[in-house]
Scaffold this motif. Structure first.
Motif, PDB file in Angstrom:
ATOM      1  N   UNK A  25      42.663  67.309  83.226  1.00 53.58           N
ATOM      2  CA  UNK A  25      42.965  68.723  82.964  1.00 53.58           C
ATOM      3  C   UNK A  25      42.230  69.206  81.716  1.00 53.58           C
ATOM      4  N   UNK A  26      42.219  68.381  80.680  1.00 58.66           N
ATOM      5  CA  UNK A  26      41.516  68.757  79.456  1.00 58.66           C
ATOM      6  C   UNK A  26      40.015  68.823  79.690  1.00 58.66           C
ATOM      7  N   UNK A  27      39.475  67.892  80.457  1.00 59.42           N
ATOM      8  CA  UNK A  27      38.043  67.909  80.763  1.00 59.42           C
ATOM      9  C   UNK A  27      37.671  69.181  81.507  1.00 59.42           C
ATOM     10  N   UNK A  28      38.550  69.627  82.381  1.00 58.04           N
ATOM     11  CA  UNK A  28      38.313  70.839  83.144  1.00 58.04           C
ATOM     12  C   UNK A  28      38.255  72.071  82.237  1.00 58.04           C
ATOM     13  N   UNK A  29      39.033  72.060  81.154  1.00 60.29           N
ATOM     14  CA  UNK A  29      39.103  73.207  80.256  1.00 60.29           C
ATOM     15  C   UNK A  29      38.177  73.093  79.042  1.00 60.29           C
ATOM     16  N   UNK A  30      37.620  71.916  78.815  1.00 63.38           N
ATOM     17  CA  UNK A  30      36.800  71.686  77.627  1.00 63.38           C
ATOM     18  C   UNK A  30      35.414  72.309  77.779  1.00 63.38           C
ATOM     19  N   UNK A  33      30.682  69.936  75.316  1.00 62.02           N
ATOM     20  CA  UNK A  33      30.727  68.830  74.359  1.00 62.02           C
ATOM     21  C   UNK A  33      32.056  68.096  74.392  1.00 62.02           C
ATOM     22  N   UNK A  34      32.946  68.512  75.303  1.00 55.05           N
ATOM     23  CA  UNK A  34      34.238  67.853  75.411  1.00 55.05           C
ATOM     24  C   UNK A  34      35.256  68.330  74.402  1.00 55.05           C
ATOM     25  N   UNK A  35      35.069  69.535  73.861  1.00 59.74           N
ATOM     26  CA  UNK A  35      35.967  70.064  72.843  1.00 59.74           C
ATOM     27  C   UNK A  35      36.866  71.130  73.452  1.00 59.74           C
ATOM     28  N   UNK A  36      38.137  71.059  73.100  1.00 56.70           N
ATOM     29  CA  UNK A  36      39.166  71.977  73.586  1.00 56.70           C
ATOM     30  C   UNK A  36      40.020  72.381  72.394  1.00 56.70           C
ATOM     31  N   UNK A  37      40.319  73.673  72.254  1.00 56.94           N
ATOM     32  CA  UNK A  37      41.154  74.170  71.166  1.00 56.94           C
ATOM     33  C   UNK A  37      42.499  74.581  71.752  1.00 56.94           C
ATOM     34  N   UNK A  38      43.598  74.071  71.186  1.00 52.58           N
ATOM     35  CA  UNK A  38      44.946  74.403  71.666  1.00 52.58           C
ATOM     36  C   UNK A  38      45.865  74.688  70.483  1.00 52.58           C
ATOM     37  N   UNK A  78      42.151  66.863  65.733  1.00 52.72           N
ATOM     38  CA  UNK A  78      41.849  67.361  64.404  1.00 52.72           C
ATOM     39  C   UNK A  78      42.547  68.702  64.236  1.00 52.72           C
ATOM     40  N   UNK A  79      43.447  68.798  63.273  1.00 50.50           N
ATOM     41  CA  UNK A  79      44.109  70.078  63.019  1.00 50.50           C
ATOM     42  C   UNK A  79      43.132  70.953  62.246  1.00 50.50           C
ATOM     43  N   UNK A  80      42.698  72.054  62.873  1.00 49.63           N
ATOM     44  CA  UNK A  80      41.659  72.906  62.280  1.00 49.63           C
ATOM     45  C   UNK A  80      42.231  74.174  61.651  1.00 49.63           C
ATOM     46  N   UNK A  81      43.504  74.348  61.766  1.00 49.09           N
ATOM     47  CA  UNK A  81      44.187  75.503  61.184  1.00 49.09           C
ATOM     48  C   UNK A  81      45.667  75.262  61.330  1.00 49.09           C
ATOM     49  N   UNK A  82      46.455  76.149  60.769  1.00 47.89           N
ATOM     50  CA  UNK A  82      47.895  75.959  60.863  1.00 47.89           C
ATOM     51  C   UNK A  82      48.322  76.094  62.319  1.00 47.89           C
ATOM     52  N   UNK A  83      48.726  74.981  62.910  1.00 49.38           N
ATOM     53  CA  UNK A  83      49.181  74.975  64.291  1.00 49.38           C
ATOM     54  C   UNK A  83      48.087  75.058  65.329  1.00 49.38           C
ATOM     55  N   UNK A  84      46.832  74.846  64.933  1.00 55.26           N
ATOM     56  CA  UNK A  84      45.714  74.895  65.875  1.00 55.26           C
ATOM     57  C   UNK A  84      45.001  73.550  65.860  1.00 55.26           C
ATOM     58  N   UNK A  85      44.848  72.982  67.059  1.00 59.83           N
ATOM     59  CA  UNK A  85      44.261  71.647  67.186  1.00 59.83           C
ATOM     60  C   UNK A  85      42.963  71.691  67.968  1.00 59.83           C
ATOM     61  N   UNK A  86      41.995  70.911  67.501  1.00 56.96           N
ATOM     62  CA  UNK A  86      40.761  70.673  68.239  1.00 56.96           C
ATOM     63  C   UNK A  86      40.902  69.289  68.873  1.00 56.96           C
ATOM     64  N   UNK A  87      40.771  69.242  70.176  1.00 58.77           N
ATOM     65  CA  UNK A  87      40.847  67.974  70.908  1.00 58.77           C
ATOM     66  C   UNK A  87      39.441  67.673  71.398  1.00 58.77           C
TER      67      UNK A  87
END
Length: 95
Positions: A25-30, A33-38, A78-87
């Motif tokens: 599912x993450x690969x589908x949305x990334x 480069x394989x990066x997904x922000x959630x 990697x937490x890139x902001x308050x409550x925002x994650x880079x996967x």
């Protein structure tokens, strides 16, 4: 959809069951480069993975899956902001 990342998950990942479904599912949305922000409640990601409510919230279940995948080397978080994650997907671990 990034078929490149989906293909890498199928070829390299050692995950199975719900962890594999989550990776796909993450690969589908990334991006390519394989990066997904959630955001940190992971609700959208949990819906994409078809996680159903159980003894713990769907968000908590998704968080548990992400940390299992991180421990297995399949993703980096990697937490890139308050409550925002880079996967970043690293199926099968980094070469």
């Amino acid at each position: 959809m990034t078929s490149k990342m989906t293909g890498l998950v199928w070829e390299r990942s050692k995950a199975s069951g719900e962890n594999l479904v989550a990776l796909l599912a993450m690969a589908d949305a990334a991006d390519g480069n394989g990066v997904l922000i959630v955001d940190d409640n992971f609700a959208l990601l949990a819906r994409m993975c078809r996680i159903a409510p159980g003894e713990t919230s769907v968000e908590q279940q998704m968080q548990n899956i992400l940390f299992q995948l991180k421990h297995a080397g399949e993703v980096s978080l990697n937490e890139i902001g308050e409550g925002v994650w880079e996967i970043t997907l690293t199926p099968g671990g980094k070469p």
